[in-house]
Design a protein around this motif. Sequence first.
Motif, PDB file in Angstrom:
ATOM      1  N   UNK A  11       6.862   7.372  18.917  1.00  0.00           N
ATOM      2  CA  UNK A  11       8.061   8.027  18.406  1.00  0.00           C
ATOM      3  C   UNK A  11       8.383   9.274  19.213  1.00  0.00           C
ATOM      4  N   UNK A  12       7.337  10.025  19.583  1.00  0.00           N
ATOM      5  CA  UNK A  12       7.536  11.234  20.383  1.00  0.00           C
ATOM      6  C   UNK A  12       8.049  10.871  21.774  1.00  0.00           C
ATOM      7  N   UNK A  13       7.449   9.850  22.392  1.00  0.00           N
ATOM      8  CA  UNK A  13       7.834   9.499  23.765  1.00  0.00           C
ATOM      9  C   UNK A  13       9.258   8.977  23.835  1.00  0.00           C
ATOM     10  N   UNK A  14       9.737   8.354  22.739  1.00  0.00           N
ATOM     11  CA  UNK A  14      11.115   7.854  22.739  1.00  0.00           C
ATOM     12  C   UNK A  14      12.139   8.987  22.737  1.00  0.00           C
ATOM     13  N   UNK A  15      11.716  10.184  22.375  1.00  0.00           N
ATOM     14  CA  UNK A  15      12.616  11.332  22.435  1.00  0.00           C
ATOM     15  C   UNK A  15      13.018  11.666  23.870  1.00  0.00           C
ATOM     16  N   UNK A  16      12.235  11.191  24.836  1.00  0.00           N
ATOM     17  CA  UNK A  16      12.543  11.470  26.228  1.00  0.00           C
ATOM     18  C   UNK A  16      13.237  10.337  26.952  1.00  0.00           C
ATOM     19  N   UNK A  17      13.533   9.248  26.241  1.00  0.00           N
ATOM     20  CA  UNK A  17      14.174   8.104  26.874  1.00  0.00           C
ATOM     21  C   UNK A  17      15.590   8.411  27.339  1.00  0.00           C
ATOM     22  N   UNK A  18      15.996   7.781  28.436  1.00  0.00           N
ATOM     23  CA  UNK A  18      17.343   8.018  28.975  1.00  0.00           C
ATOM     24  C   UNK A  18      18.429   7.559  28.018  1.00  0.00           C
ATOM     25  N   UNK A  75       2.613   9.380  41.540  1.00  0.00           N
ATOM     26  CA  UNK A  75       3.478   8.344  42.109  1.00  0.00           C
ATOM     27  C   UNK A  75       4.957   8.602  41.817  1.00  0.00           C
ATOM     28  N   UNK A  76       5.267   9.736  41.235  1.00  0.00           N
ATOM     29  CA  UNK A  76       6.668  10.066  40.948  1.00  0.00           C
ATOM     30  C   UNK A  76       6.782  10.953  39.731  1.00  0.00           C
ATOM     31  N   UNK A  77       7.787  11.798  39.720  1.00  0.00           N
ATOM     32  CA  UNK A  77       8.022  12.722  38.611  1.00  0.00           C
ATOM     33  C   UNK A  77       8.395  11.937  37.351  1.00  0.00           C
ATOM     34  N   UNK A  78       7.809  12.300  36.232  1.00  0.00           N
ATOM     35  CA  UNK A  78       8.098  11.617  34.971  1.00  0.00           C
ATOM     36  C   UNK A  78       9.527  11.899  34.515  1.00  0.00           C
ATOM     37  N   UNK A  79      10.310  10.840  34.366  1.00  0.00           N
ATOM     38  CA  UNK A  79      11.682  10.998  33.918  1.00  0.00           C
ATOM     39  C   UNK A  79      11.774  11.412  32.452  1.00  0.00           C
ATOM     40  N   UNK A 118       6.721  15.548  24.672  1.00  0.00           N
ATOM     41  CA  UNK A 118       7.075  14.252  25.256  1.00  0.00           C
ATOM     42  C   UNK A 118       6.241  13.989  26.504  1.00  0.00           C
ATOM     43  N   UNK A 119       6.078  15.011  27.357  1.00  0.00           N
ATOM     44  CA  UNK A 119       5.246  14.851  28.543  1.00  0.00           C
ATOM     45  C   UNK A 119       3.819  14.483  28.193  1.00  0.00           C
ATOM     46  N   UNK A 120       3.267  15.136  27.162  1.00  0.00           N
ATOM     47  CA  UNK A 120       1.908  14.813  26.730  1.00  0.00           C
ATOM     48  C   UNK A 120       1.812  13.384  26.222  1.00  0.00           C
ATOM     49  N   UNK A 121       2.846  12.940  25.518  1.00  0.00           N
ATOM     50  CA  UNK A 121       2.835  11.564  25.004  1.00  0.00           C
ATOM     51  C   UNK A 121       2.798  10.550  26.135  1.00  0.00           C
ATOM     52  N   UNK A 122       3.437  10.857  27.257  1.00  0.00           N
ATOM     53  CA  UNK A 122       3.424   9.931  28.393  1.00  0.00           C
ATOM     54  C   UNK A 122       2.020   9.773  28.971  1.00  0.00           C
ATOM     55  N   UNK A 123       1.250  10.854  28.928  1.00  0.00           N
ATOM     56  CA  UNK A 123      -0.135  10.795  29.401  1.00  0.00           C
ATOM     57  C   UNK A 123      -1.008  10.040  28.402  1.00  0.00           C
ATOM     58  N   UNK A 125      -0.180   7.763  26.330  1.00  0.00           N
ATOM     59  CA  UNK A 125       0.165   6.342  26.320  1.00  0.00           C
ATOM     60  C   UNK A 125      -0.065   5.667  27.669  1.00  0.00           C
ATOM     61  N   UNK A 126      -0.662   6.406  28.617  1.00  0.00           N
ATOM     62  CA  UNK A 126      -0.965   5.871  29.960  1.00  0.00           C
ATOM     63  C   UNK A 126       0.280   5.434  30.721  1.00  0.00           C
ATOM     64  N   UNK A 127       1.415   6.042  30.403  1.00  0.00           N
ATOM     65  CA  UNK A 127       2.639   5.747  31.147  1.00  0.00           C
ATOM     66  C   UNK A 127       2.718   6.578  32.407  1.00  0.00           C
ATOM     67  N   UNK A 128       2.062   7.752  32.402  1.00  0.00           N
ATOM     68  CA  UNK A 128       2.061   8.650  33.554  1.00  0.00           C
ATOM     69  C   UNK A 128       0.726   9.370  33.647  1.00  0.00           C
ATOM     70  N   UNK A 129       0.416   9.818  34.840  1.00  0.00           N
ATOM     71  CA  UNK A 129      -0.758  10.662  35.035  1.00  0.00           C
ATOM     72  C   UNK A 129      -0.407  12.095  34.639  1.00  0.00           C
ATOM     73  N   UNK A 130      -1.406  12.949  34.431  1.00  0.00           N
ATOM     74  CA  UNK A 130      -1.104  14.346  34.098  1.00  0.00           C
ATOM     75  C   UNK A 130      -0.219  15.034  35.134  1.00  0.00           C
TER      76      UNK A 130
END
Length: 231
Positions: A11-18, A75-79, A118-123, A125-130
Amino acid sequence: MHDLPIHLWYSITRLGGAGLTLPLALTIALWLALGYTWRLALGWLAILAAAVSIVALTKIAFLGWGVGVRAWDFTGVSGHAMLSTAVYPVGIFLTLLPTRASVRVAGIVIGLAAGIAVGLSRVVLDAHSPSEAVSGCIVGALAAVCFAYCAWNARPGKLSVVPVAVSLLMLAVALHDVRVPTQRWITHVALHLSGRDRPFIRARWKAGVQTPRRTPDAALRHDASLPSGLT
């Protein structure tokens, strides 16, 4: 915080969706144009476009050419992290623009905290590295602070807090689970520009395994598989 239920992290990570943050950004621009000036609205869109470009270029560079930093697992900045850290502080700032400076600062801090979550949630959920989440938060925070600095002395009182706050809140609720396939679009662009058949993948890249370039037959298959208008 890592002990939170997994559904809460989603739910937190969806707050950052485009699908949510970009409509919010456009709504912010509309309110700026209506309540203040078109110059402020265009300035906000220009700043956000620059931040989005940084995200897109770093992702394209990795997917198409394997450009990244192995030591940082970058591998790229987290959107998600960038958009949430840019849009939410500015949305709250706009709502509080007619108030005194200390209240505006507090609002920006709350917005930044939401983006960091949101950034923490991406880490988690293994969607992004720290490193990718942190860089996204930094780019987004710079965009938000830059706009707030430019708009700090905008004449207050021309825009009522209530309609701005209500419209942004309603939009956030309505679009919370709307998803836009931005990663797929970026991958198509990266493959088209690099001439590769397949994008670079984090695990293979970290192991030093080369991703094959596109062969003529593979290129034809790839182009045939693209939706109309994306070839």
